[in-house]
Design a protein around this motif. Sequence first.
Motif, PDB file in Angstrom:
ATOM      1  N   TYR A 231       3.437  16.539   4.311  1.00 39.20           N
ATOM      2  CA  TYR A 231       4.103  15.273   4.010  1.00 39.20           C
ATOM      3  C   TYR A 231       3.001  14.278   3.675  1.00 39.20           C
ATOM      4  O   TYR A 231       2.143  13.998   4.509  1.00 39.20           O
TER       5      TYR A 231
ATOM      6  N   ILE B  28       5.614   6.453  11.818  1.00 40.38           N
ATOM      7  CA  ILE B  28       6.018   7.851  11.999  1.00 40.38           C
ATOM      8  C   ILE B  28       6.674   7.979  13.361  1.00 40.38           C
ATOM      9  O   ILE B  28       6.138   7.520  14.366  1.00 40.38           O
TER      10      ILE B  28
ATOM     11  N   THR C  77       1.998   2.630   7.894  1.00 45.31           N
ATOM     12  CA  THR C  77       2.841   3.810   8.057  1.00 45.31           C
ATOM     13  C   THR C  77       3.541   3.783   9.413  1.00 45.31           C
ATOM     14  O   THR C  77       2.926   3.432  10.418  1.00 45.31           O
TER      15      THR C  77
ATOM     16  N   ILE D 216       1.203  15.939   8.488  1.00 48.67           N
ATOM     17  CA  ILE D 216       1.491  14.652   7.851  1.00 48.67           C
ATOM     18  C   ILE D 216       0.145  14.027   7.483  1.00 48.67           C
ATOM     19  O   ILE D 216      -0.705  13.849   8.357  1.00 48.67           O
TER      20      ILE D 216
ATOM     21  N   ASN E  70      -0.782   1.344  11.331  1.00 47.81           N
ATOM     22  CA  ASN E  70       0.037   2.544  11.512  1.00 47.81           C
ATOM     23  C   ASN E  70       0.556   2.622  12.937  1.00 47.81           C
ATOM     24  O   ASN E  70      -0.159   2.290  13.888  1.00 47.81           O
TER      25      ASN E  70
ATOM     26  N   LEU F 264       7.501  12.434   0.160  1.00 49.26           N
ATOM     27  CA  LEU F 264       8.151  12.550   1.459  1.00 49.26           C
ATOM     28  C   LEU F 264       9.556  13.079   1.319  1.00 49.26           C
ATOM     29  O   LEU F 264      10.539  12.359   1.474  1.00 49.26           O
TER      30      LEU F 264
ATOM     31  N   ILE G 116       9.396   9.195   8.564  1.00 49.06           N
ATOM     32  CA  ILE G 116       8.123   8.708   8.027  1.00 49.06           C
ATOM     33  C   ILE G 116       8.464   7.629   7.014  1.00 49.06           C
ATOM     34  O   ILE G 116       9.065   7.912   5.975  1.00 49.06           O
TER      35      ILE G 116
ATOM     36  N   ILE H  65       2.519   5.484  15.325  1.00 51.27           N
ATOM     37  CA  ILE H  65       2.934   6.885  15.383  1.00 51.27           C
ATOM     38  C   ILE H  65       3.501   7.149  16.781  1.00 51.27           C
ATOM     39  O   ILE H  65       2.817   6.930  17.785  1.00 51.27           O
TER      40      ILE H  65
END
Lengths: 251, 444
Positions: free
Chosen positions: B98, B166, B164, B178, B197, B114, B123, B199
């Motif tokens: 991804y 996730i 990002t 990913i 980001n 994606l 995501i 996650i």
Amino acid sequence: MLSIKNLHASIEDKQILKGINLEVKPGEVHAIMGPNGSGKSTLASVLAGREDYEVTEGSIEFLGKDLLELEAEERAREGLFLAFQYPVEIPGVSSTNFLKTALNQIREHRGLDPLDAVSFLSLMKEKIKLVEIDKSLLNRSLNEGFSGGEKKRNEIFQMAMLEPRLAVLDETDSGLDIDALKVVANGVNTLKSKDNATIVVTHYQRLLDYIVPDFVHVLYNGKIVKSGPKELALELEEKGYDWIKEAEPIH
Amino acid sequence: MTVASNSIDLHKNFVEQFGIFEKELNGKSLTDFHQTRKKAIRSFEQLGMPDRKTENYKYTPITRLLKKQFNFDYASPGIPAISKAAISELLIKGLDAYNVVLINGRFSQELSNLDITLKGLEITDFKSAYESQPDLVGSYFAKYAEFDKDPFTALNTAFSLDGTFIKVKDNLVVDKPIVIYSIAESTAANWAVQPRNLIIAGKNSQASIIENYIHHGNEAAFTNTVSEIIVDENAYIDYYKLEIHGDNAYHVGNTQVYQAGKSTFNTTTISLAGSLIRNNLNVVLDDEHCEANMHGLYLLNDRQHVDNQTMVDHRKPHSYSNELYKGILGGNSTGVFNGKIYVRQDAQKTNAFQSNKNILLSDEASINTKPQLEIWADDVKCSHGATTGQLDKEQLFYLRSRGLGEQEARSLLLYAFAIDALENVKIDVLKEYIDHHISIRLNR
């Protein structure tokens, strides 16, 4: 094949070799004996091109070339092989990959095509038998965690793979039990041919029961003080090194 | 665009920029999210830019480097044009993954790949994540990366806008790695970019995440990135941070990891390219039976500077951490390694190990390495060690005496030295990719 003339060498301004003369012809086995500190290992190191040593006088000709002009790797490619007294452990470098690279470098120098993986492995199989080395050792990092005997066998195994013209065995017998000694000697004897030569550097006569030399030279205080046939080794063993310390250097 | 030069006070400049940035938010400045930003800029105002007296930045003259080099533009960040073809050149070849593409910190829907059919894997771009799930994102955002401690974390938090997001649902094993390609595009101008980001790995989940920082273009780029990673109970995360492309890149990164009980976090940080790299890796083990493996490799040349600051915080008993950082420094390069291990009073039966090993290839290269262990518990096993040396001459001679050329022997030994820092790299294609770039580097 090898012609050493009046070789003087020093390390850190300390003179170790003080005028060595030696002629080696194809097919011959020479033994160089001597007490500790006589310069045996220095001679082996100078031949292999170890940079710590400085040659201050004299010359070495190998197969018509001035050996002292060549880098260590060039000497190896010309066909010189040193079996180390203390082979170094190199973690992370695979024994097999290293040997394949070395062999193909030497083959390239000789104008031969590199061996592919299949031919290399079959050559390895053949040579493994010769020195009875445990195959699993070769899957490990070079000499890492090997016993003293395994390291020495690995040296002879490498020698068998690289097929040198002149092999210098630097105290290959030290630290070996009698069975390992026989295996190492058998390897050396099997590889012997009319085209290649061997210099066996040793402190003890014992190895020479299994690798029979054509000539024995006694090194003392940086000079060859006595040369003779194989019986000289026995005489040395009997009388001890003190005997030659009184002897006059030969020229 | 505001130009920061030597004559401008960087600190003041950033604070002024925040005012412009705030105005552009068009009424969104009342959200909780923005309140966090405001707190962050106040922290930044108090912390100030680090100088030589700032303990954590003692060996990294970051303020001086930034003053010399950069233009800042936070107010109107448009995405510079970069073609699909140009992007495909930058991807890790043959890696089925991804792919997230961030251009100068902005999530590119068009360039990302994606096609997610896996249920429970989310995501998306950070911006729409906090707009559509403000409560969820708000409960994690800036809760782990402490903006009151580090000025760059404060800056990133203050200017956080995109990046990002996730989320891996409980019990989900993500089928492919990913990859976040964080591209600093500076063909036309110097850029300073601040991706953010977040996650979140749910209970019993598993995923591999690669952050691949790429500098594209000849002008300088400054990336100030923050990733918060939450590893919930019994989750298993492999995380990679790559700094392989771009010589004129300046990078400050803060990876903040929070681990719940029985979770595992493996990380490998590879630094090959960039003028200046500062990696902060902070791992908090907040419950029992956590495991953290932290590996790093840096190969430096010329005037490169890489600074790895790691911190692992053992808060509860029976957890394990193991850290191995290796460096090869040539030219006039400089390296810093500072490894902190905290073992709290509660954290009995902790096993914590740390090792930093370096090879210096030139007299001009240098490394400052500092292990820092603070242990309040009394029944623990901890060790640390640092070595700095040259290539082993005896090994070099051994290889040459078998016919290997000097350069070849050196490369082989350096590669052998470096390789155990890669033992946590479990994706074959990724390993080949890293290997390839290491080999290029070592044969240079």
